[in-house]
Design a protein around this motif. Structure first.
Motif, short mmCIF file in Angstrom:
data_model
loop_
_atom_site.label_atom_id
_atom_site.label_comp_id
_atom_site.label_asym_id
_atom_site.label_seq_id
_atom_site.Cartn_x
_atom_site.Cartn_y
_atom_site.Cartn_z
N ILE A 69 1.47 1.30 -10.43
CA ILE A 69 2.60 1.81 -11.20
C ILE A 69 3.69 0.76 -11.37
O ILE A 69 4.25 0.58 -12.45
CB ILE A 69 3.20 3.07 -10.53
N LEU A 70 4.02 0.06 -10.29
CA LEU A 70 5.17 -0.83 -10.29
C LEU A 70 4.81 -2.30 -10.48
O LEU A 70 5.65 -3.10 -10.89
CB LEU A 70 5.95 -0.69 -8.97
N GLY A 71 3.57 -2.66 -10.16
CA GLY A 71 3.15 -4.05 -10.20
C GLY A 71 3.07 -4.62 -8.79
O GLY A 71 3.85 -4.25 -7.91
N VAL A 72 2.15 -5.54 -8.60
CA VAL A 72 1.89 -6.12 -7.29
C VAL A 72 3.12 -6.84 -6.74
O VAL A 72 3.39 -6.80 -5.54
CB VAL A 72 0.67 -7.08 -7.36
N GLY A 73 3.88 -7.48 -7.62
CA GLY A 73 5.03 -8.26 -7.17
C GLY A 73 6.32 -7.48 -7.02
O GLY A 73 7.33 -8.04 -6.59
N HIS A 74 6.31 -6.20 -7.36
CA HIS A 74 7.54 -5.40 -7.28
C HIS A 74 8.01 -5.31 -5.83
O HIS A 74 7.20 -5.24 -4.90
CB HIS A 74 7.27 -4.01 -7.84
N SER A 75 9.31 -5.29 -5.63
CA SER A 75 9.86 -5.26 -4.28
C SER A 75 9.40 -4.03 -3.49
O SER A 75 9.19 -4.12 -2.27
CB SER A 75 11.39 -5.31 -4.33
N ASP A 76 9.23 -2.90 -4.14
CA ASP A 76 8.75 -1.70 -3.44
C ASP A 76 7.29 -1.85 -3.01
O ASP A 76 6.91 -1.39 -1.93
CB ASP A 76 8.92 -0.45 -4.29
N ALA A 77 6.48 -2.50 -3.84
CA ALA A 77 5.09 -2.76 -3.46
C ALA A 77 5.04 -3.74 -2.29
O ALA A 77 4.26 -3.55 -1.34
CB ALA A 77 4.30 -3.30 -4.64
N ARG A 78 5.89 -4.76 -2.33
CA ARG A 78 5.94 -5.72 -1.22
C ARG A 78 6.40 -5.04 0.07
O ARG A 78 5.85 -5.30 1.14
CB ARG A 78 6.84 -6.90 -1.58
N ALA A 79 7.39 -4.17 -0.03
CA ALA A 79 7.86 -3.44 1.16
C ALA A 79 6.75 -2.57 1.74
O ALA A 79 6.60 -2.48 2.96
CB ALA A 79 9.08 -2.59 0.81
N THR A 80 5.98 -1.95 0.87
CA THR A 80 4.87 -1.12 1.33
C THR A 80 3.84 -1.97 2.05
O THR A 80 3.32 -1.57 3.10
CB THR A 80 4.24 -0.36 0.15
N ARG A 81 3.52 -3.14 1.50
CA ARG A 81 2.57 -4.05 2.16
C ARG A 81 3.09 -4.48 3.54
O ARG A 81 2.33 -4.51 4.51
CB ARG A 81 2.31 -5.29 1.29
N ARG A 82 4.37 -4.81 3.62
CA ARG A 82 4.94 -5.23 4.91
C ARG A 82 4.87 -4.11 5.94
O ARG A 82 4.49 -4.33 7.09
CB ARG A 82 6.40 -5.68 4.74
N GLN A 83 5.25 -2.90 5.52
CA GLN A 83 5.20 -1.77 6.45
C GLN A 83 3.76 -1.46 6.85
O GLN A 83 3.49 -1.16 8.01
CB GLN A 83 5.84 -0.53 5.82
N LEU A 84 2.84 -1.54 5.90
CA LEU A 84 1.43 -1.31 6.22
C LEU A 84 0.96 -2.32 7.26
O LEU A 84 0.33 -1.94 8.26
CB LEU A 84 0.57 -1.38 4.96
N ALA A 85 1.27 -3.58 7.07
CA ALA A 85 0.87 -4.61 8.04
C ALA A 85 1.47 -4.32 9.41
O ALA A 85 0.78 -4.47 10.44
CB ALA A 85 1.30 -5.99 7.55
N PHE A 86 2.73 -3.91 9.44
CA PHE A 86 3.38 -3.59 10.71
C PHE A 86 2.63 -2.47 11.43
O PHE A 86 2.33 -2.58 12.62
CB PHE A 86 4.84 -3.20 10.47
N TRP A 87 2.34 -1.38 10.72
CA TRP A 87 1.70 -0.23 11.37
C TRP A 87 0.24 -0.50 11.69
O TRP A 87 -0.27 0.03 12.68
CB TRP A 87 1.91 1.04 10.54
N VAL A 88 -0.44 -1.34 10.93
CA VAL A 88 -1.80 -1.75 11.29
C VAL A 88 -1.75 -2.48 12.62
O VAL A 88 -2.58 -2.23 13.51
CB VAL A 88 -2.43 -2.64 10.17
N ASP A 89 -0.78 -3.39 12.80
CA ASP A 89 -0.63 -4.10 14.07
C ASP A 89 -0.29 -3.15 15.21
O ASP A 89 -0.78 -3.32 16.33
CB ASP A 89 0.46 -5.17 13.97
N GLU A 90 0.54 -2.16 14.94
CA GLU A 90 0.92 -1.21 15.98
C GLU A 90 -0.28 -0.38 16.46
O GLU A 90 -0.39 -0.09 17.64
CB GLU A 90 2.02 -0.26 15.47
N VAL A 91 -1.14 -0.02 15.52
CA VAL A 91 -2.32 0.79 15.87
C VAL A 91 -3.31 -0.07 16.67
O VAL A 91 -3.95 0.42 17.59
CB VAL A 91 -2.96 1.41 14.62
N GLY A 92 -3.38 -1.34 16.28
CA GLY A 92 -4.25 -2.27 17.00
C GLY A 92 -5.57 -2.44 16.43
O GLY A 92 -6.45 -2.06 16.00
#
Length: 98
Positions: free
Chosen positions: A75-98
Motif C-alpha cells: 500500500i505505502l511502498g517498500v521505502g515508506h517510513s511506516d514500512a521501514r518502522a514495521t520492518r524494524r519492529q519485526l526484526a526486534f520481535w523476531v530477535d526477542e522470540v529467538g
C-alpha cells in the motif's frame, strides 16, 4: 484521531496491555469507516502489534508484524517510513522470540 493520541500515552505510562486492548477495540470501527487497507487502519494494526509485544507477547507481536509488513509495503511502498518502522519492529520481535 485524538483518541489514538490518548491511547498512545497509556502504554508508556505503564499499561501496555490496556493500550493494546484499546487499539484493538477501535480497529473494527476504523476498518468499517476507512477500509482494511487504509493507512490509518494499518497504523492501528501496527500499534496493536507493538503493544502486544510490550505487554509480554513477543511471538504475537512478531506474527502480527509479519502479516502486516507485506500489506504496508504494497500500500505505502517498500521505502515508506511506516514500512521501514514495521520492518524494524519485526526484526526486534523476531530477535526477542529467538
Amino acid at each position: 484521531m485524538t483518541w489514538a493520541n490518548h491511547i498512545r500515552r497509556i502504554g508508556p505510562a505503564g499499561d501496555p496491555a490496556a493500550a493494546c486492548d484499546q487499539f484493538a477495540a477501535r480497529l473494527p470501527t476504523i476498518e468499517r469507516a476507512r477500509g482494511v487497507d487504509h493507512p490509518s487502519t494499518l497504523a492501528i494494526r501496527y500499534f496493536i502489534a507493538v503493544w502486544t509485544g510490550r505487554a509480554g507477547n513477543a511471538s504475537g507481536a512478531r506474527d502480527q508484524l509479519a502479516a502486516l509488513l507485506p500489506i504496508r509495503e504494497r500500500i505505502l511502498g517498500v521505502g515508506h517510513s511506516d514500512a521501514r518502522a514495521t520492518r524494524r519492529q519485526l526484526a526486534f520481535w523476531v530477535d526477542e522470540v529467538g
